[in-house]
Design a protein around this motif. Structure first.
Motif, PDB file in Angstrom:
ATOM      1  N   GLY A 104      -3.579  27.087  68.437  1.00 24.44           N
ATOM      2  CA  GLY A 104      -3.056  27.394  67.115  1.00 24.44           C
ATOM      3  C   GLY A 104      -2.083  26.373  66.581  1.00 24.44           C
ATOM      4  N   ALA A 105      -1.853  25.306  67.291  1.00 20.92           N
ATOM      5  CA  ALA A 105      -0.904  24.285  66.846  1.00 20.92           C
ATOM      6  C   ALA A 105      -1.356  23.664  65.531  1.00 20.92           C
ATOM      7  CB  ALA A 105      -0.764  23.205  67.915  1.00 20.92           C
ATOM      8  N   HIS A 106      -0.435  23.383  64.661  1.00 22.29           N
ATOM      9  CA  HIS A 106      -0.658  22.705  63.385  1.00 22.29           C
ATOM     10  C   HIS A 106      -1.435  23.549  62.377  1.00 22.29           C
ATOM     11  CE1 HIS A 106       0.962  19.228  65.370  1.00 22.29           C
ATOM     12  NE2 HIS A 106       0.002  19.243  66.246  1.00 22.29           N
ATOM     13  N   TRP A 107      -1.473  24.862  62.563  1.00 25.92           N
ATOM     14  CA  TRP A 107      -2.170  25.704  61.596  1.00 25.92           C
ATOM     15  C   TRP A 107      -1.241  26.201  60.499  1.00 25.92           C
ATOM     16  CZ3 TRP A 107      -7.258  27.377  61.027  1.00 25.92           C
ATOM     17  CH2 TRP A 107      -8.141  26.813  61.939  1.00 25.92           C
ATOM     18  N   SER A 108       0.019  26.115  60.755  1.00 25.20           N
ATOM     19  CA  SER A 108       0.945  26.533  59.701  1.00 25.20           C
ATOM     20  C   SER A 108       2.143  25.606  59.696  1.00 25.20           C
ATOM     21  CB  SER A 108       1.401  27.975  59.927  1.00 25.20           C
ATOM     22  OG  SER A 108       2.130  28.063  61.124  1.00 25.20           O
ATOM     23  N   HIS A 109       2.834  25.600  58.590  1.00 25.75           N
ATOM     24  CA  HIS A 109       4.039  24.786  58.466  1.00 25.75           C
ATOM     25  C   HIS A 109       5.205  25.521  59.110  1.00 25.75           C
ATOM     26  CE1 HIS A 109       2.140  21.889  55.812  1.00 25.75           C
ATOM     27  NE2 HIS A 109       1.629  22.900  55.115  1.00 25.75           N
ATOM     28  N   ALA A 110       6.257  24.814  59.357  1.00 28.84           N
ATOM     29  CA  ALA A 110       7.434  25.403  60.005  1.00 28.84           C
ATOM     30  C   ALA A 110       8.013  26.559  59.196  1.00 28.84           C
ATOM     31  CB  ALA A 110       8.487  24.323  60.225  1.00 28.84           C
ATOM     32  N   ASP A 111       7.858  26.538  57.858  1.00 26.99           N
ATOM     33  CA  ASP A 111       8.434  27.600  57.042  1.00 26.99           C
ATOM     34  C   ASP A 111       7.533  28.830  56.956  1.00 26.99           C
ATOM     35  OD1 ASP A 111       6.372  26.772  55.419  1.00 26.99           O
ATOM     36  OD2 ASP A 111       7.650  26.167  53.740  1.00 26.99           O
ATOM     37  N   GLY A 112       6.386  28.818  57.688  1.00 26.59           N
ATOM     38  CA  GLY A 112       5.516  29.989  57.719  1.00 26.59           C
ATOM     39  C   GLY A 112       4.403  29.967  56.690  1.00 26.59           C
ATOM     40  N   THR A 113       4.386  28.980  55.807  1.00 27.82           N
ATOM     41  CA  THR A 113       3.318  28.920  54.820  1.00 27.82           C
ATOM     42  C   THR A 113       2.063  28.333  55.448  1.00 27.82           C
ATOM     43  OG1 THR A 113       4.005  26.738  54.068  1.00 27.82           O
ATOM     44  CG2 THR A 113       4.944  28.640  52.920  1.00 27.82           C
ATOM     45  N   ALA A 114       0.940  28.684  54.906  1.00 27.02           N
ATOM     46  CA  ALA A 114      -0.339  28.224  55.443  1.00 27.02           C
ATOM     47  C   ALA A 114      -0.470  26.719  55.286  1.00 27.02           C
ATOM     48  CB  ALA A 114      -1.472  28.932  54.739  1.00 27.02           C
ATOM     49  N   ALA A 115      -1.161  26.092  56.245  1.00 25.54           N
ATOM     50  CA  ALA A 115      -1.342  24.653  56.223  1.00 25.54           C
ATOM     51  C   ALA A 115      -2.503  24.231  55.341  1.00 25.54           C
ATOM     52  CB  ALA A 115      -1.573  24.140  57.646  1.00 25.54           C
ATOM     53  N   GLY A 116      -3.372  25.134  54.996  1.00 23.89           N
ATOM     54  CA  GLY A 116      -4.536  24.774  54.183  1.00 23.89           C
ATOM     55  C   GLY A 116      -4.890  25.912  53.246  1.00 23.89           C
ATOM     56  N   PRO A 117      -5.714  25.627  52.253  1.00 21.77           N
ATOM     57  CA  PRO A 117      -6.035  26.658  51.266  1.00 21.77           C
ATOM     58  C   PRO A 117      -6.881  27.802  51.836  1.00 21.77           C
ATOM     59  CG  PRO A 117      -7.358  24.699  50.911  1.00 21.77           C
ATOM     60  CD  PRO A 117      -6.365  24.362  51.959  1.00 21.77           C
ATOM     61  N   HIS A 118      -7.556  27.596  52.951  1.00 22.34           N
ATOM     62  CA  HIS A 118      -8.452  28.628  53.471  1.00 22.34           C
ATOM     63  C   HIS A 118      -7.910  29.337  54.703  1.00 22.34           C
ATOM     64  CE1 HIS A 118     -11.365  27.162  50.629  1.00 22.34           C
ATOM     65  NE2 HIS A 118     -11.207  25.930  51.115  1.00 22.34           N
ATOM     66  N   LEU A 119      -6.710  28.986  55.134  1.00 19.91           N
ATOM     67  CA  LEU A 119      -6.178  29.583  56.347  1.00 19.91           C
ATOM     68  C   LEU A 119      -5.969  31.073  56.205  1.00 19.91           C
ATOM     69  CD1 LEU A 119      -5.250  29.159  59.222  1.00 19.91           C
ATOM     70  CD2 LEU A 119      -2.964  28.695  58.351  1.00 19.91           C
ATOM     71  N   ASP A 120      -5.451  31.518  55.070  1.00 20.62           N
ATOM     72  CA  ASP A 120      -5.238  32.952  54.880  1.00 20.62           C
ATOM     73  C   ASP A 120      -6.560  33.719  54.951  1.00 20.62           C
ATOM     74  OD1 ASP A 120      -2.498  32.752  54.678  1.00 20.62           O
ATOM     75  OD2 ASP A 120      -2.553  32.443  52.505  1.00 20.62           O
ATOM     76  N   THR A 121      -7.615  33.127  54.425  1.00 18.59           N
ATOM     77  CA  THR A 121      -8.917  33.772  54.461  1.00 18.59           C
ATOM     78  C   THR A 121      -9.417  33.862  55.900  1.00 18.59           C
ATOM     79  OG1 THR A 121      -9.417  32.840  52.293  1.00 18.59           O
ATOM     80  CG2 THR A 121     -11.287  33.654  53.595  1.00 18.59           C
ATOM     81  N   LEU A 122      -9.209  32.801  56.643  1.00 21.18           N
ATOM     82  CA  LEU A 122      -9.653  32.812  58.037  1.00 21.18           C
ATOM     83  C   LEU A 122      -8.882  33.832  58.824  1.00 21.18           C
ATOM     84  CD1 LEU A 122     -10.043  28.986  58.699  1.00 21.18           C
ATOM     85  CD2 LEU A 122     -11.855  30.672  58.538  1.00 21.18           C
TER      86      LEU A 122
END
Length: 122
Positions: A104-122
């Protein structure tokens, strides 16, 4: 093989080759000398176990390759490695090769926001 051939193959002196062959024989490896030009021979079918790998190291190797070992060369190499392992390490290595691993490394930013536009969907 003659001592000279063993020495040339291993890039050591004939004296070192002879000493090492005698040490192998003393340690129980079925290596025997034959008088005259007979040289040294390994009795048929003899083989050594892969040594030096701990159970944890073996598990790590097979987890890394895992079920995604898609190339025939990698699958063949892993089969050979399993056969070379001491019997107590084989079941753990085989189980680790079937295990999945999620990184799961690098899937989200340190502030908790998603790293990509489709991460929340996944």
């Amino acid at each position: 093989m003659t001592v000279a051939e063993v020495a040339a193959e291993l890039e050591v002196s004939p004296r070192t080759a002879r000493r090492d062959l005698e040490a192998l024989s003393t340690a129980g490896i079925p290596v025997y000398s034959q008088r005259g030009r007979g040289g040294w021979s390994l009795v048929g079918g003899a083989r050594t176990d892969l040594t030096g790998l701990t159970a944890e190291e073996t598990r790590a190797l097979f987890l890394l390759a895992g079920p995604s070992s898609t190339t025939p060369e990698l699958r063949t190499a892993l089969r050979k490695l399993v056969r070379a392992l001491p019997a107590p390490l084989r079941p753990g290595a085989e189980a680790a090769s079937r295990a999945g691993h999620t990184d799961g490394a690098h899937w989200s930013h340190a502030d908790g926001t998603a790293a990509g536009p489709h991460l929340d969907t996944l």
